[in-house]
Design a protein around this motif. Structure first.
Motif, PDB file in Angstrom:
ATOM      1  N   ALA A 141      -6.238   0.341   6.947  1.00 59.11           N
ATOM      2  CA  ALA A 141      -7.504   0.763   6.352  1.00 59.11           C
ATOM      3  C   ALA A 141      -8.585   0.793   7.428  1.00 59.11           C
ATOM      4  O   ALA A 141      -8.767  -0.190   8.147  1.00 59.11           O
ATOM      5  CB  ALA A 141      -7.914  -0.196   5.237  1.00 59.11           C
ATOM      6  N   HIS A 179      -5.450   5.010   5.585  1.00 55.16           N
ATOM      7  CA  HIS A 179      -6.507   5.593   4.769  1.00 55.16           C
ATOM      8  C   HIS A 179      -7.865   5.271   5.370  1.00 55.16           C
ATOM      9  O   HIS A 179      -8.141   4.122   5.738  1.00 55.16           O
ATOM     10  CB  HIS A 179      -6.434   5.048   3.342  1.00 55.16           C
ATOM     11  N   ALA A 206      -8.397   1.234   0.158  1.00 55.18           N
ATOM     12  CA  ALA A 206      -7.190   1.843   0.720  1.00 55.18           C
ATOM     13  C   ALA A 206      -5.958   1.470  -0.094  1.00 55.18           C
ATOM     14  O   ALA A 206      -5.067   2.292  -0.307  1.00 55.18           O
ATOM     15  CB  ALA A 206      -7.005   1.409   2.174  1.00 55.18           C
ATOM     16  N   GLN A 251      -3.477   4.650  -1.889  1.00 52.74           N
ATOM     17  CA  GLN A 251      -2.245   5.039  -1.212  1.00 52.74           C
ATOM     18  C   GLN A 251      -1.066   5.339  -2.128  1.00 52.74           C
ATOM     19  O   GLN A 251      -0.136   5.998  -1.724  1.00 52.74           O
ATOM     20  CB  GLN A 251      -1.827   3.959  -0.207  1.00 52.74           C
ATOM     21  N   CYS A 301     -12.984  -1.963   2.229  1.00 49.56           N
ATOM     22  CA  CYS A 301     -12.166  -0.861   2.769  1.00 49.56           C
ATOM     23  C   CYS A 301     -10.685  -1.110   2.509  1.00 49.56           C
ATOM     24  O   CYS A 301      -9.939  -0.187   2.162  1.00 49.56           O
ATOM     25  CB  CYS A 301     -12.420  -0.695   4.266  1.00 49.56           C
ATOM     26  N   SER A 315      -2.616  -4.667   2.787  1.00 53.86           N
ATOM     27  CA  SER A 315      -3.643  -3.691   3.156  1.00 53.86           C
ATOM     28  C   SER A 315      -4.620  -4.380   4.092  1.00 53.86           C
ATOM     29  O   SER A 315      -5.226  -5.398   3.737  1.00 53.86           O
ATOM     30  CB  SER A 315      -4.372  -3.173   1.915  1.00 53.86           C
TER      31      SER A 315
END
Length: 485
Positions: free
Chosen positions: A281, A363, A395, A399, A391, A253
């Protein structure tokens, strides 16, 4: 290894010429003419390597024979000797299915140090070997500027100018740039956004005559070295986590604004690293999320957020992704970028959207959710996230990825963004290196956000060095002609 433009308008160039060119002379971005393919046996052989030695193996695939291996090894070791952790980018386990890849142990406490310490030494090496004039021009939303300056400050034969949006970076980020007293450093605060700074950079690099006259070199992620240097930590993190988790599927991520960090992971996957999923993200500036989810790349209204390094609407490295999305079809990419310049947006057909969604989950994390994630993570684990890393963590949790384990990229130390930490109702103590910045005098200049204004400042800053260097070249040429005559 050669490098080609995403728009196909230049002949292939070697590594050194590609580093110096930065933005391709046809306005495109440089990419390798092929991506090395790594077997599972190779990955297993590399598993036990140190970060430095792993970088040597990967980076040497892209330099060809232009830098002797012994000199490249010394350059890499010098670059990462500046990091505070022996592993350079260690991995921290937060829960059974979430790890953090800590990328903030370099001189400026940000992930940009990983690439820019190396790029600074690459530039210095090229200058010494070829006599090239190195005049670096860069734009920053906060971290690139400080990291770039730290990579080249005081180096002979190198001068650097950094543009940043006035009032739109954190106080610590500003201090890390503007308290540097070296005479080879110029900081220009522009009356605009990072997108304005990035536009100016591309316009000045796109003026080939101006670029060549003042020997402009790129430090932003339009320079391919920035991307190549960041590939290593995806491999390194994968090796460390699978040592603990066995054959678990691994997702990453990635907090992203300019798409460079995420694009490095994308290339790692194309080279053979078995990444299950890449999670994109962003904060409320969500142009990349909308592209992944809806197939439209269209800037929206700018929003200032608690994660200012991602307050970006037009991502420089997006064009590199289009190059691979469309099977390295330079005509297609050139057409799409012409379309984007003409109408301010572009769309991809539904069939192409399916391929994009196969490459990424995406996201957007709202401001309140960012602060909530900082608070909750600290409450649950005692670990303090910076707002960009928050963040990525948010995210990862949103997800529902099928991967067994997610590695979130921790891109900055929280001390760089104390404004967000205080808003989250938390307190922190500053590392001594950051605390000392508040007692230093600042050197900064303001400028309108226009190419013309910046060009004028560059003529003053780079001009004297350029004229002196060209005079030396003319004298040497005259001497050679006299001797040969």
């Amino acid at each position: 290894m050669k490098y080609v433009s995403t728009r196909g308008g230049i002949a292939p160039v070697g590594f050194t010429e590609g580093v110096l060119m930065g933005l391709a002379d046809d306005g495109g971005l440089l990419v390798p003419d092929h991506l090395p393919q790594l077997s599972s046996d190779t990955l297993e052989r590399w598993r036990g390597l140190s970060y430095q030695d792993l970088t040597l193996e990967l980076f040497s695939l892209f330099t060809g024979d232009e830098i002797p291996r012994s000199e490249l090894k010394a350059m890499i070791n010098e670059s990462y000797a500046t990091f505070r952790h022996p592993e350079v980018t260690p991995v921290r386990r937060l829960s059974d299915d979430l790890y953090l890849l800590e990328l903030f142990h370099g001189p400026t406490f940000a992930f940009k140090d990983v690439a820019l310490q190396l790029l600074g030494n690459v530039y210095s090496y090229i200058s010494q070997q070829t006599g090239s004039i190195i005049h670096i021009l860069g734009a920053t939303s906060g971290d690139t500027g400080a990291s770039a300056i730290a990579g080249v400050r005081g180096k002979p034969g190198v001068r650097i100018c950094i543009l940043y949006p006035e009032g739109r970076v954190s106080k610590v980020q500003e201090l890390q740039m503007t308290t540097i007293a070296d005479e080879n450093v110029l900081n220009l605060a522009i009356d605009g956004t990072f997108d304005d700074a990035q536009r100016i950079i591309k316009e000045l690099f796109g003026d080939v005559a101006f670029k060549q006259r003042y020997h402009l070199r790129a430090i932003n992620s339009i320079n391919i070295v920035r991307i190549l240097a960041q590939i290593t930590y995806y491999f390194y993190a994968y090796f460390r986590v699978t040592e603990q988790q066995g054959s678990a599927k691994i997702a990453f991520s990635v907090p992203t604004g300019n798409f460079g960090d995420l694009f490095a992971g994308y290339l790692a996957g194309r080279m053979g690293l078995p990444i299950e999923r890449l999670i994109l993200a962003t904060n409320e500036n969500d142009i990349l999320v909308r592209f992944v989810q809806e197939g439209e790349y269209r800037p929206a209204a700018f929003r200032g957020t608690y994660s200012p390094s991602m307050d970006i609407q037009v991502a420089s490295n997006f064009e590199r992704y289009l190059y691979y999305l469309y099977g390295e079809d330079v005509g297609k990419v050139s057409g799409l970028m012409t379309e984007f310049r003409a109408q301010g947006f572009l769309n991809v057909p539904s069939a192409d959207q399916e391929r994009v969604r196969a490459d990424f989950e995406a996201h957007s994390v709202q401001n309140d959710a960012c602060l909530d994630t900082i608070r909750q993570t600290y409450q649950d684990t005692g670990y303090l996230l910076d707002p960009h890393t928050a963040c990525a963590v948010a995210a990862a949790g949103a997800q529902g990825t099928e991967a067994g384990v997610t590695i979130a990229l921790a891109t900055a130390h929280p001390a760089k963004f104390n404004e967000a930490i205080l808003l989250a109702g938390l307190e922190q103590s500053f590392p001594p290196e950051i605390g000392a910045l508040f007692n230093l005098p600042q050197r900064q200049q303001l400028s309108p956000a226009t190419s013309e204004a910046i060009a004028g400042r560059l003529r003053e800053f780079f001009g004297a060095a350029t004229d002196a260097a060209q005079l030396r070249e003319e004298l040497l040429l005259g001497e050679r002609n006299r001797v040969s005559g």
